[in-house]
Every structure is written in structure tokens, then in C-alpha cells.
Design an enzyme around this catalytic site. Structure first.
Site, PDB file in Angstrom:
ATOM      1  CG  ASP A 125      25.616  -9.518 -14.494  1.00  0.00           C
ATOM      2  OD1 ASP A 125      26.157  -9.788 -13.422  1.00  0.00           O
ATOM      3  OD2 ASP A 125      26.237  -9.116 -15.499  1.00  0.00           O
ATOM      4  CG  ASP A 171      29.370  -8.184 -17.619  1.00  0.00           C
ATOM      5  OD1 ASP A 171      30.199  -7.893 -16.726  1.00  0.00           O
ATOM      6  OD2 ASP A 171      28.162  -8.374 -17.389  1.00  0.00           O
TER       7      ASP A 171
HETATM    8  C1  LIG Z   1      36.013  -9.090  -7.530  1.00  0.00           C
HETATM    9  C2  LIG Z   1      35.142 -10.253  -7.916  1.00  0.00           C
HETATM   10  C3  LIG Z   1      35.678 -10.998  -9.128  1.00  0.00           C
HETATM   11  C4  LIG Z   1      35.610 -10.056 -10.321  1.00  0.00           C
HETATM   12  C5  LIG Z   1      34.890 -12.272  -9.394  1.00  0.00           C
HETATM   13  N1  LIG Z   1      33.469 -11.933  -9.599  1.00  0.00           N
HETATM   14  C6  LIG Z   1      32.979 -11.991 -10.853  1.00  0.00           C
HETATM   15  O1  LIG Z   1      33.629 -12.244 -11.848  1.00  0.00           O
HETATM   16  C7  LIG Z   1      31.478 -11.710 -10.967  1.00  0.00           C
HETATM   17  C8  LIG Z   1      30.716 -13.034 -11.033  1.00  0.00           C
HETATM   18  N2  LIG Z   1      31.236 -10.947 -12.197  1.00  0.00           N
HETATM   19  C9  LIG Z   1      31.682  -9.663 -12.287  1.00  0.00           C
HETATM   20  O2  LIG Z   1      32.218  -9.091 -11.342  1.00  0.00           O
HETATM   21  C10 LIG Z   1      31.485  -8.925 -13.616  1.00  0.00           C
HETATM   22  C11 LIG Z   1      32.483  -9.507 -14.595  1.00  0.00           C
HETATM   23  C12 LIG Z   1      33.901  -9.317 -14.138  1.00  0.00           C
HETATM   24  S1  LIG Z   1      35.022 -10.089 -15.267  1.00  0.00           S
HETATM   25  C13 LIG Z   1      36.178 -10.845 -14.212  1.00  0.00           C
HETATM   26  N3  LIG Z   1      30.161  -9.077 -14.185  1.00  0.00           N
HETATM   27  C14 LIG Z   1      29.096  -8.902 -13.292  1.00  0.00           C
HETATM   28  C15 LIG Z   1      28.838  -7.431 -12.983  1.00  0.00           C
HETATM   29  N4  LIG Z   1      28.524  -6.708 -14.240  1.00  0.00           N
HETATM   30  C16 LIG Z   1      27.657  -7.391 -12.022  1.00  0.00           C
HETATM   31  C17 LIG Z   1      27.269  -6.014 -11.577  1.00  0.00           C
HETATM   32  C18 LIG Z   1      26.097  -5.446 -12.071  1.00  0.00           C
HETATM   33  C19 LIG Z   1      25.690  -4.186 -11.636  1.00  0.00           C
HETATM   34  C20 LIG Z   1      26.481  -3.483 -10.721  1.00  0.00           C
HETATM   35  C21 LIG Z   1      27.670  -4.054 -10.228  1.00  0.00           C
HETATM   36  C22 LIG Z   1      28.050  -5.331 -10.664  1.00  0.00           C
HETATM   37  C23 LIG Z   1      35.035 -13.199  -8.214  1.00  0.00           C
HETATM   38  O3  LIG Z   1      34.015 -13.440  -7.525  1.00  0.00           O
HETATM   39  O4  LIG Z   1      36.146 -13.698  -8.081  1.00  0.00           O
END
Ligand SMILES: CC[C@H](C)[C@H](NC(=O)[C@H](C)NC(=O)[C@@H](CCSC)NC[C@@H](N)Cc1ccccc1)C(=O)O
Length: 325
Positions: free
Chosen positions: A32, A218
């Protein structure tokens, strides 16, 4: 050194899973590039949560060490998440090895992960600045292995309904056609982020979507989520396409021929093939688009983008390389 592993798609190319060996135990994980935690299904979880999954059992590894007092808690944009404790162990990915890699042991995972038996955890490949381990933030596998790699980069070669590869330490030029374009990455938010503010449909005139708009690469997101200006203009060229909120976004007649999309990546246009934008059938004649609109500040170019583009992530100079494949 270098490392190379297969990247195997689930049904509908929802996710791509790759084998990782942790303390001698091999699990298929979801690589990821949109997060920075390596967490796994493990023997601390209830048998209900681990049913159907491959788990890591730290008690069976003679190289595991608990990281006293450390914990992690991560949330993802789709509302899913995981939390638990942390240890270190030897992690090997296709021959690239880190001896004391932080391995995060989930004691709680959201239902969407429980219900996906092929996914035994995530291997984060974004920047270590957004790793969630406390009280001491930990480095990603890529950060730890980089100095030992022939080149400080990893590549994603994800294919539509076919086995591809993740490689560490080298760019396999046999995997793509034409020249690779390198663009600068802004990692201030911890992502492989670049400017993406224009687009064209089917080789037509370039249009500005949103001045200064940003996107991230991503590998862990299934679809391609772009500004609504992009998605609206794209589907306007597809007869019968509608934004059907009951289906959750743009749908179109499966018989339609989808145009190619040209999208700005750091100042150069990348092409996403129309055939890669047909994501999945939702009923006998209707298909769901792989390109959808996002209203969030960041556009998220997920697997739909990677199926048309071979991508190299260069941690040595914080750049992203892309080429048609
Ligand atoms: C709601 C959470 C927000 C988005 C933020 N978290 C993030 O940006 C995290 C690191 N990354 C993610 O939520 C996204 C990118 C969002 S862009 C803001 N990538 C990871 C996602 N593909 C992982 C996944 C794989 C399979 C099934 C489900 C999820 C935070 O912690 O603030």
C-alpha cells in the site's frame, strides 16, 4: 541487492496481494503506497477474526522481539482500520531483507478486513512520517531496506486480471514500452504526491480541472478518484453514462466503448486506457466506472491508474517514474 515478488489480483482487481516472509512465516499482504504501517493478522486475534486468513504467530519465530510499550492505530479513507501492539522481526520480500523491521500485530481489525480472507495485512510503502506507531514512530520496510538496494526505489507492475510484480532495487525496462517520465514528489503529507491539474479525453484538447490540484499514487486503493471536473467531462463522452448515486458513482452501458483518459502527472500527460476504466458489472447491462469523482482535497490514483502505467517510486530523490505498459 534487489527483491522481486508477484502481485496477484483478487476478483475484479479489487486488491493486489504479494508474499512477504516474516520470521520464516509467509503471508500474502496488500502492498500500500498510500500508508506507512506494516500490520498483520496474527495469533493474538480471535479465531472468529482470523477465520480463513493466514496468520503470523510471533511465538513460532525465533527472531521476533516485542517492542515494549509500543502500539499502533491506523484509520483509512474508506473508514476501515486496525490497531494493536508492535514487535520486530526479519522481513524478506523476494530476496530483499530487513532484519529488525517493525511488524505491527493487530489486536483489532475492522470487519472489511476480516471479510477479505486473501488479505492478511498491509505493507505500507508511503513515507515513514505518517507511520502510526507510538511512542516511537517506526520506519517502513522500504525506508529500512533502501540503503542496501542497488537503486533506492521500488516499482509497481500491476496488471488487469493477471499476475504482475513489485520489485525493489531495480527498474525492469522489459516491463514497459516507451520512455519512463520522472516527476517530482511532494512528500510533506507523507504520500507519493504530485500536481495533477489537467486532463484530456480520447486525445482531445487538454482542459484544466482545478488549478494546483494534487494527487497521490496509491497502490492500495482500487479505483481512480479524480476531481469531479475530470469524471464529469470523461463520462460526458460515454453514451448512456450516468452518475448513479444508488450505485455509488458513474455507471455506463457495458456495451459502451470507453475512451482513453490523458491525465496530468507532475506536468506530463499519462494515459489510462479506456479498457482499464471499465471496473465491474453491476447488473446484466450496466457497468461501474473505474474513474470516479472525489470531493476530497487530494485525488487518489489507485489500481485503475496502475493497470495502464508501470510506476517507479524513487526514495533516493523523491520522484515518481511512469511509463505505459
Ligand atoms: C480517514 C483516515 C485519513 C484518510 C488518514 N488516513 C490515511 O490517509 C491513510 C494512511 N491512507 C489512506 O486512507 C489511503 C489514502 C487516503 S488519501 C488521504 N491509502 C491507504 C488505503 N488504500 C489503505 C487500504 C487498503 C485496503 C483497504 C482499505 C484501505 C488519517 O489517518 O488521517
Amino acid at each position: 541487492g534487489t527483491g522481486s515478488v508477484t502481485a496477484t489480483p483478487e476478483a475484479n482487481d479489487v486488491e493486489y496481494l504479494a508474499p512477504v516472509t516474516i520470521g520464516g512465516q509467509t503471508l500474502n499482504l496488500d502492498f500500500d503506497s498510500g500508508s506507512s504501517d506494516l500490520w498483520v493478522f496474527n495469533s493474538q486475534l480471535s479465531s472468529k477474526a482470523t477465520k480463513g486468513h493466514t496468520i503470523y504467530d510471533p511465538t513460532q519465530s525465533n527472531s521476533f522481539a516485542l517492542m515494549q510499550g509500543a502500539s499502533f492505530e491506523i484509520s483509512y479513507g474508506d473508514g476501515s482500520g486496525a490497531a494493536g501492539n508492535v514487535g520486530t522481526d526479519t522481513v524478506d520480500i523476494g530476496g530483499a531483507t530487513v532484519t529488525a523491521q517493525a511488524v505491527e500485530l493487530a489486536t483489532a481489525v475492522s470487519q472489511s478486513f476480516v471479510e477479505d480472507p486473501n488479505n492478511n495485512g498491509l505493507l505500507g510503502l508511503a513515507f515513514s512520517t505518517i507511520n502510526t506507531v507510538q511512542p516511537q514512530q517506526q520506519k517502513t520496510f522500504f525506508d529500512n531496506v533502501m540503503s542496501s538496494l542497488a537503486e533506492p526505489l521500488f516499482t509497481a507492475d500491476l496488471r488487469a486480471q493477471a499476475v504482475g510484480a513489485y520489485e525493489f532495487g531495480q527498474v525492469d525496462t522489459s516491463k514497459f514500452t516507451g520512455a519512463m517520465t520522472w516527476v517530482p514528489v511532494n512528500n510533506t503529507q507523507g504520500f507519493w504526491q504530485f500536481t495533477s491539474e489537467s486532463f484530456a479525453v480520447d486525445g482531445g484538447a487538454a482542459q484544466t480541472s482545478t488549478a494546483g490540484a494534487q494527487a497521490i499514487a496509491d497502490t492500495g486503493t482500487t479505483l481512480m478518484l479524480a476531481d469531479s471536473a475530470v469524471a464529469t467531462a470523461y463520462y460526458a463522452q460515454v453514451d448512456g453514462a450516468v452518475d448513479d448515486q444508488t450505485q455509488g458513482g458513474f455507471t455506463f452501458p457495458c456495451a459502451a466503448t470507453l475512451p482513453d483518459l490523458q491525465i496530468d502527472v507532475g506536468g506530463t500527460m499519462a494515459t489510462v486506457k479506456g479498457t482499464d476504466i471499465n471496473f465491474a458489472q453491476v447488473d446484466d447491462a450496466t457497468c461501474f466506472g473505474g474513474l470516479q469523482a472525489t470531493t476530497a482535497g487530494l485525488q487518489i490514483y489507485g489500481d485503475i491508474f496502475f493497470k495502464s502505467n508501470f510506476v517507479a517510486f524513487n526514495g533516493g530523490n523523491n520522484s515518481l517514474g511512469f511509463a505505459q505498459h
